[in-house]
Write an enzyme that holds these catalytic residues in place. Structure first.
Site, mmCIF file in Angstrom:
data_model
loop_
_atom_site.group_PDB
_atom_site.id
_atom_site.type_symbol
_atom_site.label_atom_id
_atom_site.label_comp_id
_atom_site.label_asym_id
_atom_site.label_seq_id
_atom_site.Cartn_x
_atom_site.Cartn_y
_atom_site.Cartn_z
ATOM 1 N N HIS A 156 0.815 -1.224 0.000
ATOM 2 C CA HIS A 156 0.000 0.000 0.000
ATOM 3 C C HIS A 156 0.852 1.278 0.000
ATOM 4 O O HIS A 156 0.597 2.205 0.772
ATOM 5 C CB HIS A 156 -0.953 0.018 1.200
ATOM 6 C CG HIS A 156 -1.995 -1.065 1.186
ATOM 7 N ND1 HIS A 156 -2.584 -1.536 0.042
ATOM 8 C CD2 HIS A 156 -2.567 -1.778 2.207
ATOM 9 C CE1 HIS A 156 -3.472 -2.473 0.339
ATOM 10 N NE2 HIS A 156 -3.469 -2.659 1.641
ATOM 11 N N HIS A 187 -9.977 1.610 0.898
ATOM 12 C CA HIS A 187 -9.729 0.507 1.826
ATOM 13 C C HIS A 187 -10.718 0.528 2.995
ATOM 14 O O HIS A 187 -10.320 0.406 4.167
ATOM 15 C CB HIS A 187 -8.282 0.615 2.325
ATOM 16 C CG HIS A 187 -7.664 -0.689 2.705
ATOM 17 N ND1 HIS A 187 -7.842 -1.241 3.946
ATOM 18 C CD2 HIS A 187 -6.896 -1.548 2.020
ATOM 19 C CE1 HIS A 187 -7.167 -2.386 4.013
ATOM 20 N NE2 HIS A 187 -6.598 -2.598 2.846
ATOM 21 N N GLU A 243 -11.456 -4.121 -2.427
ATOM 22 C CA GLU A 243 -10.619 -3.050 -2.968
ATOM 23 C C GLU A 243 -10.485 -3.186 -4.481
ATOM 24 O O GLU A 243 -9.661 -3.968 -4.954
ATOM 25 C CB GLU A 243 -9.226 -3.121 -2.347
ATOM 26 C CG GLU A 243 -9.213 -3.096 -0.847
ATOM 27 C CD GLU A 243 -7.968 -3.780 -0.295
ATOM 28 O OE1 GLU A 243 -6.870 -3.266 -0.484
ATOM 29 O OE2 GLU A 243 -8.105 -4.853 0.316
HETATM 30 C C1 BGC Z 1 -4.150 -6.558 2.255
HETATM 31 C C2 BGC Z 1 -3.821 -7.329 3.494
HETATM 32 C C3 BGC Z 1 -3.261 -6.385 4.518
HETATM 33 C C4 BGC Z 1 -4.278 -5.330 4.785
HETATM 34 C C5 BGC Z 1 -3.726 -4.311 5.714
HETATM 35 C C6 BGC Z 1 -5.175 -5.556 2.613
HETATM 36 O O1 BGC Z 1 -5.507 -4.799 1.497
HETATM 37 O O2 BGC Z 1 -4.591 -7.378 1.211
HETATM 38 O O3 BGC Z 1 -2.899 -8.345 3.230
HETATM 39 O O4 BGC Z 1 -2.903 -7.020 5.695
HETATM 40 O O5 BGC Z 1 -4.637 -4.690 3.591
HETATM 41 O O6 BGC Z 1 -4.709 -3.778 6.462
#
Ligand code: BGC
Length: 381
Positions: free
Chosen positions: A131, A205, A345
């Site tokens: 991210h 998210h 997402e």
């Molecule tokens: C990911 C997870 C990650 C999470 C973090 C998600 O988008 O796919 O693997 O732990 O975000 O909050």
């Protein structure tokens, strides 16, 4: 509504109805959301619609902080996880409600090559970049560019990511536009432009919990449908292997509404074991781009709330909140435990820059990146 009624009657009597604000006018208001520990002030924008939906977006991470929708009895409830202060968001690593970027999900070892140049990104997840790296868009303070009420209510937030930030090439101008309409839809438009070739993958998210009641918080009985015939399997640190495989006869077949908990404990499936549940990218059926198409639908049978997610993106990550471990106390004093949320997402495929068979996530000067996400809220009676 009740305060409008006398005015409306007066207007009808005088024939002045054309000058009245539309009864269903949506509204946008600005408020303070406190400050980070270094004193940086964080603002909030509240959008509300005639359909009884209210959403608060804050400038820390251009994120959804609260989202109230009615259940089947008309009772309003907050259906997203999060916190009530900016510092809690800043200290947390779960990306609650955030705009994630520059690159949503993982890039293996934080490395990629573009036009013959190799780039090393900041790594923050088992030697990989997740991210956007150590300080992604979720931890940046965005600017409020404009605010509008009327037939729909909207806010445009922007952020300028300098060349080299977290290792990414190019100065990137990004905007997140949230639009709440009276027809029960919240739309997000993510846009970006660059001055050097780069990669980009922005997504939202939000952790949805349609029950909105601490007594029935688990999402395991929610019915999930994902319009995907294929998904992209991952290795043990959740980096895609590069293959694209059918969901048929696997725990990843959500083509028909299926309780989330039905196969989530299938220990025979290595993917379920690696992810501690669901945490993978589904390859959406239909053509990406153009008009947003239905990616996924979630229904909470108890409250009757239904969420549909539409997008222009090629994939959708479904993450079942596997890393919520009971150590976080969120808004409304609720402890978040594993499986308490559905995160959907819409995105380009994770690690796309390292897999030539995945849709390209390259952005070049002169082009505009655009990802549209539409959340449509309704109830099933
Ligand atoms: C990911 C997870 C990650 C999470 C973090 C998600 O988008 O796919 O693997 O732990 O975000 O909050």
């Amino acid at each position: 509504m009740s305060s409008l009624r006398p005015v409306l009657i007066a207007a009808l009597c005088t024939g002045a109805i054309a000058a009245m604000p539309a009864a269903g006018a949506a509204q946008a208001h600005r408020a303070s959301f406190g400050a980070l520990s270094d004193g940086t002030r964080i603002e909030a924008v509240d959008l509300s619609s005639h359909a009884g939906i209210r959403v608060r977006i804050i400038t820390l991470g251009a994120r959804i902080q609260s989202l109230y929708t009615p259940d089947r009895a008309g009772k309003s409830g907050d259906i997203v996880l999060g916190f009530s202060s900016p510092q809690q968001y800043f200290a947390d690593g779960n990306y609650f409600g955030a705009t994630v970027g520059r690159f949503a999900n993982r890039i293996g070892k934080g490395r990629f090559t573009l036009d013959g140049h190799s780039y090393q990104l900041s790594v923050n997840d088992h030697g990989n970049s997740l991210h956007g790296g150590a300080r992604g868009f979720d931890k940046r303070v965005w600017k409020i560019d404009s605010l509008r009420g009327g037939a729909s209510a909207s806010v445009v937030m922007s952020y300028v990511s300098p060349d080299g930030e977290e290792g990414y090439p190019g100065t990137l101008h990004v905007t997140a536009t949230y639009t709440l309409s009276d027809n029960g839809e919240l739309r997000i438009d993510y846009r970006a432009t660059t001055d050097k070739p780069t990669i980009i993958n922005m997504s939202g998210h939000s952790y949805f919990n349609l029950a909105s009641s601490p007594a029935h918080f688990s999402t395991m009985r929610d019915l999930l449908q994902i319009n995907a015939s294929h998904y992209t399997p991952v290795d043990s640190v959740l980096i895609p292997t590069g293959s694209i495989v059918p969901v048929a006869n696997t725990p990843f077949d959500f083509r028909k509404p299926t309780p989330i908990g039905l196969h989530i404990r299938d220990g025979n499936d290595a993917q379920i074991r690696y992810c501690h549940g669901y945490d993978m990218n589904f390859v959406l059926d239909g053509r990406p781009g153009g008009t947003p198409r239905l990616a996924a639908r979630v229904e909470d049978p108890r409250s009757g709330r239904v969420l549909e997610v539409y997008t222009t993106a090629p994939g959708v990550q479904f993450y079942s909140g596997n890393f919520l471990d009971g150590t976080i106390v969120g808004k409304h004093g609720i402890v978040y435990r594993q499986g308490d949320a559905v995160v959907l997402e819409p995105q380009d495929f994770p690690d796309a820059p390292n897999h030539p068979n995945f849709p390209s996530a390259t952005l070049r000067p002169g082009a505009t990146y655009h990802n549209v996400i539409v959340y449509r809220f309704s109830v099933r009676r």
